[in-house]
Design a protein around this motif. Sequence first.
Motif, PDB file in Angstrom:
ATOM      1  N   TRP A 183      43.338  42.403  47.438  1.00  0.00           N
ATOM      2  CA  TRP A 183      42.982  41.104  48.004  1.00  0.00           C
ATOM      3  C   TRP A 183      42.895  41.156  49.521  1.00  0.00           C
ATOM      4  O   TRP A 183      42.060  40.464  50.125  1.00  0.00           O
ATOM      5  CB  TRP A 183      43.991  40.056  47.551  1.00  0.00           C
ATOM      6  CG  TRP A 183      43.959  39.890  46.064  1.00  0.00           C
ATOM      7  CD1 TRP A 183      44.864  40.325  45.159  1.00  0.00           C
ATOM      8  CD2 TRP A 183      42.891  39.301  45.318  1.00  0.00           C
ATOM      9  NE1 TRP A 183      44.447  40.032  43.877  1.00  0.00           N
ATOM     10  CE2 TRP A 183      43.240  39.401  43.947  1.00  0.00           C
ATOM     11  CE3 TRP A 183      41.684  38.687  45.659  1.00  0.00           C
ATOM     12  CZ2 TRP A 183      42.412  38.919  42.939  1.00  0.00           C
ATOM     13  CZ3 TRP A 183      40.865  38.193  44.649  1.00  0.00           C
ATOM     14  CH2 TRP A 183      41.231  38.312  43.304  1.00  0.00           C
TER      15      TRP A 183
ATOM     16  N   ARG B 192      39.546  42.619  50.098  1.00  0.00           N
ATOM     17  CA  ARG B 192      38.466  41.674  49.846  1.00  0.00           C
ATOM     18  C   ARG B 192      38.405  40.637  50.971  1.00  0.00           C
ATOM     19  O   ARG B 192      37.315  40.247  51.408  1.00  0.00           O
ATOM     20  CB  ARG B 192      38.635  40.972  48.501  1.00  0.00           C
ATOM     21  CG  ARG B 192      37.441  40.083  48.169  1.00  0.00           C
ATOM     22  CD  ARG B 192      37.615  39.270  46.903  1.00  0.00           C
ATOM     23  NE  ARG B 192      37.647  40.073  45.694  1.00  0.00           N
ATOM     24  CZ  ARG B 192      37.497  39.562  44.473  1.00  0.00           C
ATOM     25  NH1 ARG B 192      37.316  38.243  44.321  1.00  0.00           N
ATOM     26  NH2 ARG B 192      37.558  40.335  43.411  1.00  0.00           N
TER      27      ARG B 192
ATOM     28  N   LEU C 218      29.552  39.908  47.554  1.00  0.00           N
ATOM     29  CA  LEU C 218      30.429  39.876  46.385  1.00  0.00           C
ATOM     30  C   LEU C 218      29.815  39.075  45.246  1.00  0.00           C
ATOM     31  O   LEU C 218      30.059  39.367  44.066  1.00  0.00           O
ATOM     32  CB  LEU C 218      31.774  39.263  46.758  1.00  0.00           C
ATOM     33  CG  LEU C 218      32.820  40.186  47.387  1.00  0.00           C
ATOM     34  CD1 LEU C 218      34.026  39.361  47.812  1.00  0.00           C
ATOM     35  CD2 LEU C 218      33.245  41.261  46.397  1.00  0.00           C
TER      36      LEU C 218
ATOM     37  N   CYS D  51      41.985  34.550  49.286  1.00  0.00           N
ATOM     38  CA  CYS D  51      42.367  35.929  48.966  1.00  0.00           C
ATOM     39  C   CYS D  51      43.754  36.250  49.509  1.00  0.00           C
ATOM     40  O   CYS D  51      44.558  36.915  48.849  1.00  0.00           O
ATOM     41  CB  CYS D  51      41.347  36.913  49.535  1.00  0.00           C
ATOM     42  SG  CYS D  51      39.723  36.862  48.762  1.00  0.00           S
TER      43      CYS D  51
END
Length: 373
Positions: free
Chosen positions: A127, A130, A142, A176
């Motif tokens: 995370w 990301r 994404l 995230c």
Amino acid sequence: MTSELLNHRVEGPASAPPLLLGPSLGTSYALWDKVAPELAAAHRVVRWDLPGHGGSPAGLIGPGASVGDLAGPVLALADSLGIERFAYAGVSLGGAVGLHLAVHHPDRLSSLAVICSSAHFNGAKPWEERAALVRREGPAGLAESADARWFTPGFTVPRLVQDHREADPDAYAACCDALAAFDLRDRLAEIAVPTLAVAGRQDPATPPAHLREIADAVPGAALVEIPGASHLAPAEQPEAVLTALRTHFGGPVRRGMEVRREVLGDAHVDRAQARQTPFTARFQDFISRYAWGEIWTDPTLSRRERSMVTLTALVAHGHYDELGMHVRAARRNGLTPEEIGAVLLQTAVYCGVPAANSAFAVAQRVLEEEAAG
């Protein structure tokens, strides 16, 4: 930060029990499009968008956010709508919000459903990576792989993919951050509200084992696995999700079945259930939810009074097969044979003598059978 509210949509009667629906990361409340209208028949449904998703302001969270930072605006939304306690269902990150509420604000929840979610999301590193990617390049890249992460092969919901593409980069990254820091495994045993865990059997993001972990740890929790569903089960298998949520949140359906048995008797209801087919199932659900779960449970009239009204209506429309059943129900609700006779005599005045004559014949037969049996 801002004092603005989460973007939301409210459906269903204002007097119905409230049910809040939370979305997954990258989606909007459109995730619930195929489920919310059906749930709104028996609930005041409030579905909301994550910060920076759909129509919600991005500034409701910032870098380093936690799931608690997402739960706060949900409670603020409920407060703004005058909702003190509510049932809650959430998908993925929305499910994590539900778990947080159940642990940290148990007084606000009446029941919980956690769908394609987890008490942890496989550690912080994926995370964090990301979040860094989205802050650098935005979420559009994404979104190209969203179908593979969200759905089984060959299935898609273009509206949800577009939601992903249009999400605010900073707010998405902050979500995230919240997933990276989230881990409630050591607090699950504290959850005291009725809890349902729903797993998509083909979900690679939060596989069934994650939902089983929740169900095993939360006292009394139930687990449902939905075949043919990946990570966004309400969009991919809405009927299965709807069935699971209706059963869990019950409300009018569960109470309606209880009242139906109390008034009509177990034998009658058992026969009706035994005759149920896929063709008649929705009608039986409608009867339990609406007639018995909402009308017969309304305390404005007593059951005695409702029996008198029902007997009159059945005579007026010549529904003599139903009349026999409700003569028995009237006795169960406390009416004496003399009172039933008085009701039928009243129908002779307002519904006609021939109708009352037929009604007396039906009632006499039923009362004689009861006396003999």
